[in-house]
Design an enzyme around this catalytic site. Structure first.
Site, short mmCIF file in Angstrom:
data_model
loop_
_atom_site.label_atom_id
_atom_site.label_comp_id
_atom_site.label_asym_id
_atom_site.label_seq_id
_atom_site.Cartn_x
_atom_site.Cartn_y
_atom_site.Cartn_z
N ARG A 159 0.87 -1.19 0.00
CA ARG A 159 0.00 0.00 0.00
C ARG A 159 0.90 1.23 0.00
NH1 ARG A 159 -4.52 0.30 4.62
NH2 ARG A 159 -3.54 2.29 4.98
N ARG A 170 2.88 8.82 10.65
CA ARG A 170 1.60 8.52 11.29
C ARG A 170 1.76 8.20 12.78
NH1 ARG A 170 -2.15 4.58 7.83
NH2 ARG A 170 -2.69 5.96 6.13
P1 AMP Z 1 -7.13 5.45 8.13
O1 AMP Z 1 -7.59 4.45 7.13
O2 AMP Z 1 -8.05 5.63 9.29
O3 AMP Z 1 -5.70 5.23 8.56
O4 AMP Z 1 -7.14 6.87 7.38
C1 AMP Z 1 -6.40 7.11 6.21
C2 AMP Z 1 -6.23 8.60 6.00
O5 AMP Z 1 -7.53 9.24 5.93
C3 AMP Z 1 -5.53 9.35 7.15
O6 AMP Z 1 -4.12 9.26 7.03
C4 AMP Z 1 -6.04 10.76 6.93
O7 AMP Z 1 -5.42 11.36 5.82
C5 AMP Z 1 -7.50 10.51 6.57
N1 AMP Z 1 -8.37 10.43 7.79
C6 AMP Z 1 -9.05 9.35 8.23
N2 AMP Z 1 -9.73 9.61 9.35
C7 AMP Z 1 -9.47 10.92 9.63
C8 AMP Z 1 -9.86 11.80 10.68
N3 AMP Z 1 -10.66 11.40 11.68
N4 AMP Z 1 -9.39 13.08 10.66
C9 AMP Z 1 -8.56 13.51 9.68
N5 AMP Z 1 -8.14 12.73 8.65
C10 AMP Z 1 -8.58 11.45 8.62
#
Ligand code: AMP
Length: 225
Positions: A159, A170
């Site tokens: 990915r 992150r």
């Molecule tokens: P995740 O799959 O939850 O790791 O999210 C992937 C990406 O989506 C993150 O790195 C952010 O760019 C965006 N994202 C997801 N959830 C949020 C949130 N609650 N607030 C801000 N950005 C988010």
């Protein structure tokens, strides 16, 4: 069924635990999934957030809240918030939205997994290019070498946002922003921390199930007051 915020670093094993809960009838709300879907469909929203996602940067609270609010119109119970809230502001806004929609947040579960376990796991992870099914060089592999179990695809990728530097960003972001959120939920007595250190999904799941039993007991006790 309960409404639960699941927290944990990227790669903490949170996704695996959530999938087990989905099998038990829970519904997951993931802003990350919604955004990835928009990117795949190449919508204007997708185009506007693509770069941020690739860099592992957070998108604006306002946009996130708008997407979340829309999702909550379809679900009232058995909700798992995955990857939300990611800022204290989002946590406070979530409380307001839930109150307005008459939805109770039962608990917040954080899966606490050391960075070293996560980095090792991510280095070994790869997915099918066609359907996104996930495998691990040291863990679950396709039953037939080089052929995806789910769709028969023959190409595999890492990915893009899994690249180690992005993951490190992150992890840093999570540490920075989660502290306030966790303190906030601790103060209002909703926080439960389970350990993901062993890397065993069964062991972590046993702890999650214990938390759910505690919530159940607390609710039973509350009936006497
Ligand atoms: P995740 O799959 O939850 O790791 O999210 C992937 C990406 O989506 C993150 O790195 C952010 O760019 C965006 N994202 C997801 N959830 C949020 C949130 N609650 N607030 C801000 N950005 C988010």
């Amino acid at each position: 069924m309960y409404n639960i915020v699941f927290m944990g670093k990227s790669g903490s094993g949170k996704g695996t635990q959530i999938n087990l809960m989905i099998k038990n009838g829970y519904h997951k709300i993931s802003i990350g999934d919604i955004l990835r879907n928009e990117i795949a469909k190449d919508t204007s929203l997708g185009k506007s957030v693509k770069k941020l996602l690739e860099k592992g940067k957070l998108i604006s609270d306002d946009l996130v809240i708008k997407l979340l609010s829309k999702e909550l119109d379809n679900h009232k119970t058995g909700i798992i918030f995955d990857g939300f809230p990611r800022t204290l502001n989002q946590a406070k806004k979530l409380e307001k939205i839930l109150k307005k929609k008459n939805i109770k947040l039962d608990c917040v579960i954080e899966i606490d997994t050391p960075d070293s376990v996560i980095l090792d796991r991510i280095r070994e992870r790869y997915t099918c290019k066609k359907c996104g099914a996930s495998y691990n060089k040291k863990g679950v592999q396709p039953k037939k070498e080089g052929i995806c179990d789910v769709c028969g695809g023959k190409e595999f990728i890492t990915r893009q946002d899994d690249e180690i530097n992005v993951v490190k960003t992150r992890l840093k972001d999570y540490k920075k922003t989660s502290k306030d959120i966790l303190n906030y939920y601790k103060k209002i007595e909703l926080l439960y921390i389970v350990s993901g250190a062993s890397g065993s999904q069964t062991e972590t799941n046993e702890q999650v199930e214990t938390v759910l039993r505690i919530i159940n007991l607390k609710n039973e006790l509350a009936k006497f007051h």
